[in-house]
Design a protein around this motif. Structure first.
Motif, PDB file in Angstrom:
ATOM      1  N   GLU A 239       2.139   4.349  -4.336  1.00  0.00           N
ATOM      2  CA  GLU A 239       2.334   4.009  -2.919  1.00  0.00           C
ATOM      3  C   GLU A 239       1.078   3.291  -2.455  1.00  0.00           C
ATOM      4  N   ALA A 240       1.225   2.009  -2.074  1.00  0.00           N
ATOM      5  CA  ALA A 240       0.061   1.165  -1.801  1.00  0.00           C
ATOM      6  C   ALA A 240       0.144   0.502  -0.433  1.00  0.00           C
ATOM      7  N   VAL A 241       0.715   1.205   0.538  1.00  0.00           N
ATOM      8  CA  VAL A 241       0.834   0.647   1.886  1.00  0.00           C
ATOM      9  C   VAL A 241       0.194   1.575   2.912  1.00  0.00           C
ATOM     10  N   GLY A 242       0.676   2.810   3.006  1.00  0.00           N
ATOM     11  CA  GLY A 242       0.092   3.766   3.922  1.00  0.00           C
ATOM     12  C   GLY A 242       0.874   4.013   5.194  1.00  0.00           C
ATOM     13  N   THR A 243       2.160   3.631   5.214  1.00  0.00           N
ATOM     14  CA  THR A 243       3.002   3.881   6.383  1.00  0.00           C
ATOM     15  C   THR A 243       4.006   4.997   6.096  1.00  0.00           C
ATOM     16  N   GLN A 244       4.629   5.477   7.152  1.00  0.00           N
ATOM     17  CA  GLN A 244       5.654   6.501   6.999  1.00  0.00           C
ATOM     18  C   GLN A 244       6.776   6.019   6.084  1.00  0.00           C
ATOM     19  N   SER A 253      11.871   7.882  -4.287  1.00  0.00           N
ATOM     20  CA  SER A 253      12.131   7.083  -5.492  1.00  0.00           C
ATOM     21  C   SER A 253      11.678   7.786  -6.764  1.00  0.00           C
ATOM     22  N   THR A 254      11.055   8.947  -6.628  1.00  0.00           N
ATOM     23  CA  THR A 254      10.473   9.667  -7.757  1.00  0.00           C
ATOM     24  C   THR A 254      11.418  10.759  -8.233  1.00  0.00           C
ATOM     25  N   ARG A 255      11.567  10.874  -9.536  1.00  0.00           N
ATOM     26  CA  ARG A 255      12.440  11.912 -10.096  1.00  0.00           C
ATOM     27  C   ARG A 255      11.785  13.285  -9.998  1.00  0.00           C
ATOM     28  N   PRO A 256      12.552  14.349 -10.030  1.00  0.00           N
ATOM     29  CA  PRO A 256      11.955  15.694 -10.089  1.00  0.00           C
ATOM     30  C   PRO A 256      10.982  15.794 -11.257  1.00  0.00           C
ATOM     31  N   GLY A 257       9.815  16.319 -10.996  1.00  0.00           N
ATOM     32  CA  GLY A 257       8.776  16.407 -12.016  1.00  0.00           C
ATOM     33  C   GLY A 257       7.924  15.171 -12.125  1.00  0.00           C
ATOM     34  N   GLY A 258       8.290  14.102 -11.384  1.00  0.00           N
ATOM     35  CA  GLY A 258       7.533  12.865 -11.427  1.00  0.00           C
ATOM     36  C   GLY A 258       6.293  12.930 -10.557  1.00  0.00           C
ATOM     37  N   HIS A 259       5.539  11.827 -10.560  1.00  0.00           N
ATOM     38  CA  HIS A 259       4.243  11.771  -9.880  1.00  0.00           C
ATOM     39  C   HIS A 259       4.185  10.596  -8.909  1.00  0.00           C
ATOM     40  N   VAL A 260       3.650  10.848  -7.718  1.00  0.00           N
ATOM     41  CA  VAL A 260       3.354   9.801  -6.753  1.00  0.00           C
ATOM     42  C   VAL A 260       1.835   9.690  -6.630  1.00  0.00           C
ATOM     43  N   GLY A 261       1.318   8.483  -6.849  1.00  0.00           N
ATOM     44  CA  GLY A 261      -0.096   8.205  -6.603  1.00  0.00           C
ATOM     45  C   GLY A 261      -0.199   7.416  -5.313  1.00  0.00           C
ATOM     46  N   PHE A 262      -0.725   8.025  -4.248  1.00  0.00           N
ATOM     47  CA  PHE A 262      -0.760   7.333  -2.958  1.00  0.00           C
ATOM     48  C   PHE A 262      -2.180   6.855  -2.655  1.00  0.00           C
ATOM     49  N   VAL A 263      -2.313   5.537  -2.509  1.00  0.00           N
ATOM     50  CA  VAL A 263      -3.617   4.923  -2.290  1.00  0.00           C
ATOM     51  C   VAL A 263      -3.628   3.980  -1.096  1.00  0.00           C
ATOM     52  N   GLY A 264      -2.474   3.799  -0.431  1.00  0.00           N
ATOM     53  CA  GLY A 264      -2.473   3.061   0.821  1.00  0.00           C
ATOM     54  C   GLY A 264      -3.154   3.905   1.883  1.00  0.00           C
ATOM     55  N   VAL A 265      -4.027   3.292   2.697  1.00  0.00           N
ATOM     56  CA  VAL A 265      -4.727   4.049   3.734  1.00  0.00           C
ATOM     57  C   VAL A 265      -3.695   4.572   4.734  1.00  0.00           C
ATOM     58  N   SER A 266      -3.590   5.889   4.842  1.00  0.00           N
ATOM     59  CA  SER A 266      -2.513   6.515   5.598  1.00  0.00           C
ATOM     60  C   SER A 266      -2.695   6.340   7.101  1.00  0.00           C
ATOM     61  N   HIS A 267      -1.598   5.932   7.772  1.00  0.00           N
ATOM     62  CA  HIS A 267      -1.589   5.817   9.230  1.00  0.00           C
ATOM     63  C   HIS A 267      -0.305   6.448   9.765  1.00  0.00           C
ATOM     64  N   ASP A 268      -0.480   7.556  10.491  1.00  0.00           N
ATOM     65  CA  ASP A 268       0.650   8.246  11.136  1.00  0.00           C
ATOM     66  C   ASP A 268       1.735   8.635  10.134  1.00  0.00           C
ATOM     67  N   VAL A 269       1.321   9.118   8.970  1.00  0.00           N
ATOM     68  CA  VAL A 269       2.274   9.590   7.960  1.00  0.00           C
ATOM     69  C   VAL A 269       2.410  11.099   8.078  1.00  0.00           C
ATOM     70  N   ALA A 270       3.639  11.567   8.186  1.00  0.00           N
ATOM     71  CA  ALA A 270       3.922  13.007   8.230  1.00  0.00           C
ATOM     72  C   ALA A 270       5.005  13.305   7.211  1.00  0.00           C
TER      73      ALA A 270
END
Length: 340
Positions: A239-244, A253-270
């Motif tokens: 994840e390379a954006v940082g929005t909700q 989009s990730t399967r069970p047991g999969g991994h999300v690497g989030f590097v977008g600077v987060s803004h108002d994400v809940a």
């Protein structure tokens, strides 16, 4: 020296700023060979992040060391160096664990501003990595990319557990997302799916190793990823954006047991706790510990095995920094390189 200053949303000026001086004995002064505008610089430029007065801009940098403090032992004047957007001592317990962006003595380079002719680099021994000799001029853009967007994309791919046999999805087609595509391929991913609606970025994504392009977003984008992965979702998502929207799209989009690497600077994400609970997805990310990867990335670049400098599709003199901001804000450019 000349340096870029943001006075208000949309108001970038290049003006005379005081030349930097050694403040701490662990400092170095470098003369920048190149700097650039980052996607994260657009948040204050657009007024999403509020300013507290005029702010020097820039946190990506490469250049030649001009002066070092009395306690600097591994860096010397005349060396060409690459640094991270976080200055770090590289010796504390957090740094030794590979998370230099969480260093207990860290300094955010954006608070110093490196869209300039000269810059003071705190904690020089821990922050700067010298290249093996003076690099050829055509390698400078790629070395500059290593200072942030390549290192950040690389961390995103590592955090997403990209590797052999994996299908990797990249949400975001800015410079970080594109470098995440490159990193996923270098880490051995079998399939790399770029989510992009912009033809020039799609072309660069394919050059960097994308095997598939998905133009849909939101729920439609998730459905397309599921279709391409036998209904399961991807093993790894960057994840390379940082929005909700981008974070929700990445998790779904990730399967069970999969991994999300989030590097977008987060803004108002809940995140919805129940959805996260039942997704069975690993989440890891944050500000990238670029310093961890710099020696390897510099080696790959200097050996001409990767060419991340292709993310720079606009080159301007430093005095035209305002145009670089406008071009990126209007999506006329992926990333603007500035020459002091």
């Amino acid at each position: 020296m000349r340096g870029a200053v943001l006075y208000a949303p949309g108001d970038v000026r290049v003006e005379e700023r005081p030349d930097p001086v050694i403040v701490e004995p662990t400092d170095a002064i470098i003369r920048l060979s190149a700097t650039c505008v980052c996607g994260s610089d657009l948040w204050p430029y657009r007024g999403v992040e509020k300013l507290d007065g005029a702010a020097p801009m820039g946190h990506e940098y490469v250049g030649v060391v001009e002066e070092v403090g009395g306690q600097v032992t591994t860096i010397r004047p005349g060396q060409f160096v690459v640094g991270s957007f976080w200055a770090s001592d590289n010796t504390c317990e957090i740094c030794r664990a590979g998370y230099q962006s969480g260093c207990v003595h860290r300094v955010l380079m954006g608070s110093i501003g490196t869209q300039s002719e000269l810059a003071r680099i705190p904690l020089a021994d821990g922050t700067l990595v010298a290249t093996p000799g003076m690099p050829d001029a055509d390698l400078v853009p790629s070395l500059l990319a290593a200072s942030d967007v390549l290192g950040t994309g690389w961390f995103g791919a590592v955090a997403a557990a990209a590797g052999p046999g994996k299908t990797v999805v990249v949400v975001g087609d800015g410079a970080v997302g594109l470098c995440g595509i490159l990193a996923a391929g270098q880490l051995g991913a079998e399939r790399v799916i770029a989510m992009s609606r912009h033809a020039p970025r799609q072309e660069l994504a394919r050059r960097f190793g994308a095997t598939d392009i998905v133009t849909e977003r939101g729920d439609e984008g998730v459905a397309r990823i599921k279709e391409l992965t036998g209904g399961l979702g991807a093993h790894s998502v960057i994840e390379a954006v940082g929005t909700q929207e981008s974070m929700t799209q990445a998790i779904r989009s990730t399967r069970p047991g999969g991994h999300v690497g989030f590097v977008g600077v987060s803004h108002d994400v809940a995140l919805q706790g129940d959805e996260l609970f039942f997704s069975l997805v690993h989440l890891h990310g944050g500000p990238a510990p670029v310093r961890q990867y710099l020696p390897e990335l510099i080696g790959l670049i200097c050996d001409r095995k990767i060419d991340p400098g292709q993310v720079f599709d606009l080159t301007l003199p430093l005095d035209q920094a305002a145009e670089g901001y406008r071009a990126m804000d209007e999506r006329r450019a992926i990333k603007a390189l500035l020459l002091p």
